[in-house]
Design a protein around this motif. Structure first.
Motif, PDB file in Angstrom:
ATOM      1  N   ALA A 230       0.668  15.370  14.773  1.00 35.65           N
ATOM      2  CA  ALA A 230       1.930  15.816  14.355  1.00 35.65           C
ATOM      3  C   ALA A 230       2.527  14.924  13.321  1.00 35.65           C
ATOM      4  O   ALA A 230       3.359  15.447  12.468  1.00 35.65           O
ATOM      5  CB  ALA A 230       2.709  16.014  15.696  1.00 35.65           C
ATOM      6  N   TRP A 231       2.560  13.703  13.486  1.00 35.68           N
ATOM      7  CA  TRP A 231       3.096  12.837  12.505  1.00 35.68           C
ATOM      8  C   TRP A 231       2.153  12.854  11.044  1.00 35.68           C
ATOM      9  O   TRP A 231       2.995  13.067  10.071  1.00 35.68           O
ATOM     10  CB  TRP A 231       2.932  11.425  13.172  1.00 35.68           C
ATOM     11  CG  TRP A 231       3.637  11.148  14.095  1.00 35.68           C
ATOM     12  CD1 TRP A 231       4.789  11.757  14.629  1.00 35.68           C
ATOM     13  CD2 TRP A 231       3.507   9.668  14.908  1.00 35.68           C
ATOM     14  NE1 TRP A 231       5.250  10.942  15.890  1.00 35.68           N
ATOM     15  CE2 TRP A 231       4.592   9.687  15.940  1.00 35.68           C
ATOM     16  CE3 TRP A 231       2.916   8.589  14.530  1.00 35.68           C
ATOM     17  CZ2 TRP A 231       4.785   8.812  16.841  1.00 35.68           C
ATOM     18  CZ3 TRP A 231       2.958   7.616  15.579  1.00 35.68           C
ATOM     19  CH2 TRP A 231       3.847   7.523  16.701  1.00 35.68           C
ATOM     20  N   VAL A 232       1.096  12.942  10.858  1.00 34.07           N
ATOM     21  CA  VAL A 232       0.424  12.747   9.769  1.00 34.07           C
ATOM     22  C   VAL A 232       0.490  13.973   9.125  1.00 34.07           C
ATOM     23  O   VAL A 232       0.150  14.344   7.811  1.00 34.07           O
ATOM     24  CB  VAL A 232      -1.208  12.461   9.849  1.00 34.07           C
ATOM     25  CG1 VAL A 232      -1.225  10.992  10.272  1.00 34.07           C
ATOM     26  CG2 VAL A 232      -2.076  13.491  10.648  1.00 34.07           C
ATOM     27  N   SER A 233       0.596  15.289   9.867  1.00 37.20           N
ATOM     28  CA  SER A 233       0.740  16.579   9.140  1.00 37.20           C
ATOM     29  C   SER A 233       2.000  16.956   8.653  1.00 37.20           C
ATOM     30  O   SER A 233       2.290  17.846   7.901  1.00 37.20           O
ATOM     31  CB  SER A 233       0.491  17.710  10.357  1.00 37.20           C
ATOM     32  OG  SER A 233      -0.666  17.546  10.897  1.00 37.20           O
ATOM     33  N   ASP A 234       2.944  15.999   8.930  1.00 34.36           N
ATOM     34  CA  ASP A 234       4.383  16.358   8.416  1.00 34.36           C
ATOM     35  C   ASP A 234       4.558  16.193   7.020  1.00 34.36           C
ATOM     36  O   ASP A 234       3.761  14.858   6.484  1.00 34.36           O
ATOM     37  CB  ASP A 234       5.398  15.205   9.234  1.00 34.36           C
ATOM     38  CG  ASP A 234       6.804  15.544   8.932  1.00 34.36           C
ATOM     39  OD1 ASP A 234       7.254  16.806   9.075  1.00 34.36           O
ATOM     40  OD2 ASP A 234       7.521  14.683   9.291  1.00 34.36           O
ATOM     41  N   GLU A 235       5.193  16.665   6.204  1.00 31.24           N
ATOM     42  CA  GLU A 235       5.358  16.712   4.800  1.00 31.24           C
ATOM     43  C   GLU A 235       5.852  15.415   4.513  1.00 31.24           C
ATOM     44  O   GLU A 235       5.087  14.767   3.390  1.00 31.24           O
ATOM     45  CB  GLU A 235       6.378  17.692   4.081  1.00 31.24           C
ATOM     46  CG  GLU A 235       6.286  17.814   2.659  1.00 31.24           C
ATOM     47  CD  GLU A 235       5.008  18.055   2.003  1.00 31.24           C
ATOM     48  OE1 GLU A 235       4.786  17.176   0.953  1.00 31.24           O
ATOM     49  OE2 GLU A 235       4.222  18.635   2.299  1.00 31.24           O
ATOM     50  N   ARG A 236       6.689  14.676   5.126  1.00 28.35           N
ATOM     51  CA  ARG A 236       7.106  13.295   4.717  1.00 28.35           C
ATOM     52  C   ARG A 236       6.020  12.238   4.706  1.00 28.35           C
ATOM     53  O   ARG A 236       6.131  11.256   4.249  1.00 28.35           O
ATOM     54  CB  ARG A 236       8.292  12.883   5.684  1.00 28.35           C
ATOM     55  CG  ARG A 236       7.985  12.532   7.032  1.00 28.35           C
ATOM     56  CD  ARG A 236       8.735  12.079   7.928  1.00 28.35           C
ATOM     57  NE  ARG A 236       8.180  11.662   9.316  1.00 28.35           N
ATOM     58  CZ  ARG A 236       7.720  10.337   9.371  1.00 28.35           C
ATOM     59  NH1 ARG A 236       7.834   9.673   8.445  1.00 28.35           N
ATOM     60  NH2 ARG A 236       7.151  10.144  10.523  1.00 28.35           N
ATOM     61  N   ALA A 237       4.888  12.616   5.597  1.00 28.13           N
ATOM     62  CA  ALA A 237       3.846  11.706   5.594  1.00 28.13           C
ATOM     63  C   ALA A 237       2.696  12.124   4.422  1.00 28.13           C
ATOM     64  O   ALA A 237       1.288  11.617   4.587  1.00 28.13           O
ATOM     65  CB  ALA A 237       3.157  11.890   7.059  1.00 28.13           C
ATOM     66  N   ALA A 238       2.809  12.718   3.641  1.00 29.01           N
ATOM     67  CA  ALA A 238       2.055  13.195   2.493  1.00 29.01           C
ATOM     68  C   ALA A 238       1.310  12.096   2.070  1.00 29.01           C
ATOM     69  O   ALA A 238      -0.129  11.892   1.608  1.00 29.01           O
ATOM     70  CB  ALA A 238       2.559  14.003   1.251  1.00 29.01           C
ATOM     71  N   PHE A 239       1.903  10.940   1.665  1.00 29.36           N
ATOM     72  CA  PHE A 239       1.204   9.481   1.103  1.00 29.36           C
ATOM     73  C   PHE A 239       0.381   9.149   2.228  1.00 29.36           C
ATOM     74  O   PHE A 239      -0.639   8.105   1.728  1.00 29.36           O
ATOM     75  CB  PHE A 239       2.245   8.494   1.005  1.00 29.36           C
ATOM     76  CG  PHE A 239       3.157   9.078  -0.399  1.00 29.36           C
ATOM     77  CD1 PHE A 239       2.502   9.047  -1.483  1.00 29.36           C
ATOM     78  CD2 PHE A 239       4.466   9.027  -0.199  1.00 29.36           C
ATOM     79  CE1 PHE A 239       3.494   9.549  -2.598  1.00 29.36           C
ATOM     80  CE2 PHE A 239       5.019   9.319  -0.956  1.00 29.36           C
ATOM     81  CZ  PHE A 239       4.979   9.709  -2.378  1.00 29.36           C
ATOM     82  N   TRP A 240       0.183   9.452   3.452  1.00 33.86           N
ATOM     83  CA  TRP A 240      -0.651   8.786   4.424  1.00 33.86           C
ATOM     84  C   TRP A 240      -2.235   9.633   4.175  1.00 33.86           C
ATOM     85  O   TRP A 240      -3.160   9.000   4.530  1.00 33.86           O
ATOM     86  CB  TRP A 240      -0.413   9.252   5.808  1.00 33.86           C
ATOM     87  CG  TRP A 240      -0.893   8.451   6.836  1.00 33.86           C
ATOM     88  CD1 TRP A 240      -1.925   8.987   7.892  1.00 33.86           C
ATOM     89  CD2 TRP A 240      -0.805   7.049   7.340  1.00 33.86           C
ATOM     90  NE1 TRP A 240      -2.286   8.027   8.500  1.00 33.86           N
ATOM     91  CE2 TRP A 240      -1.616   6.868   8.261  1.00 33.86           C
ATOM     92  CE3 TRP A 240       0.083   5.917   6.834  1.00 33.86           C
ATOM     93  CZ2 TRP A 240      -1.706   5.626   8.976  1.00 33.86           C
ATOM     94  CZ3 TRP A 240      -0.129   4.716   7.375  1.00 33.86           C
ATOM     95  CH2 TRP A 240      -1.182   4.596   8.478  1.00 33.86           C
TER      96      TRP A 240
END
Length: 195
Positions: A31-41
């Protein structure tokens, strides 16, 4: 799983760092890594199964470790540590004995929104664990050069900006990482914990 580090922060709660369980923690991490705010991940678009497989592979390595960070038993961050000499970042700067690379992905703010000072307090716990708990001399971070928020956050925490570098592409059977322009930054133990 056994806690690797436990620290109470007045006004915030008790923070625990434990090894990530690739399967049991896959829902929250996905859920965290799929969030748009985590694009840099770099994991947007991956399925839950793919995320679990990546962290299951990481769990087989002696040089790279994934941790789940909780506050009062609620997941708040994904924290990865690694040996820079065994990572592509090691090709981009002069690795010193005692260096430790870290990556940090914060959970989205809860229903009450962000709490002033929380990220600073959390980073203090994680630097305490990395530098004192793991007995390291220096932390290196390598956020994407476009991730100004992360770069600024590390600077406010006392990290000294290093060079901007290009991390080379990694294309192996078990790992693929595209080329990345990164801003290196360093935090020395002596600066973080002056005697």
């Amino acid at each position: 799983m056994t806690d690797l580090h436990v620290q109470h922060i007045d006004g915030y709660g008790t923070v625990r760092v434990r090894p990530l369980d690739p399967e049991a923690d896959a829902d929250v991490v996905h859920a965290w890594v799929s969030d748009e705010r985590a694009a840099f991940w770099g994991m947007n678009g991956l399925t839950r199964t793919q995320v679990a497989e990546i962290y299951a592979h990481m769990a087989t390595l002696d040089t790279h470790h994934a941790h789940l960070v909780t506050k009062d038993d609620v997941p708040v961050a994904l924290f990865q540590t690694y040996e820079p000499s065994a990572d592509r970042v090691g090709e981009c700067y002069d690795v010193r004995p005692g260096d430790l690379g870290v990556h940090l992905l914060l959970a989205p703010a809860g229903p009450d929104g962000p709490h002033h000072g929380w990220t600073r307090a959390l980073l203090k716990v994680l630097t305490t664990y990395a530098l004192l708990g793991l007995d390291r001399r220096r932390i290196v971070v390598d956020p994407d050069v476009r991730n100004v928020k992360a770069i600024d956050r590390f600077a406010r925490q006392g990290f000294r900006r290093g060079p901007a570098v290009v991390l080379p592409e990694i294309d192996l059977p078990d790992v693929y990482l595209p080329e990345k322009r990164a801003q290196l930054a360093f935090l020395d133990r002596a600066a973080a914990f002056p005697e």
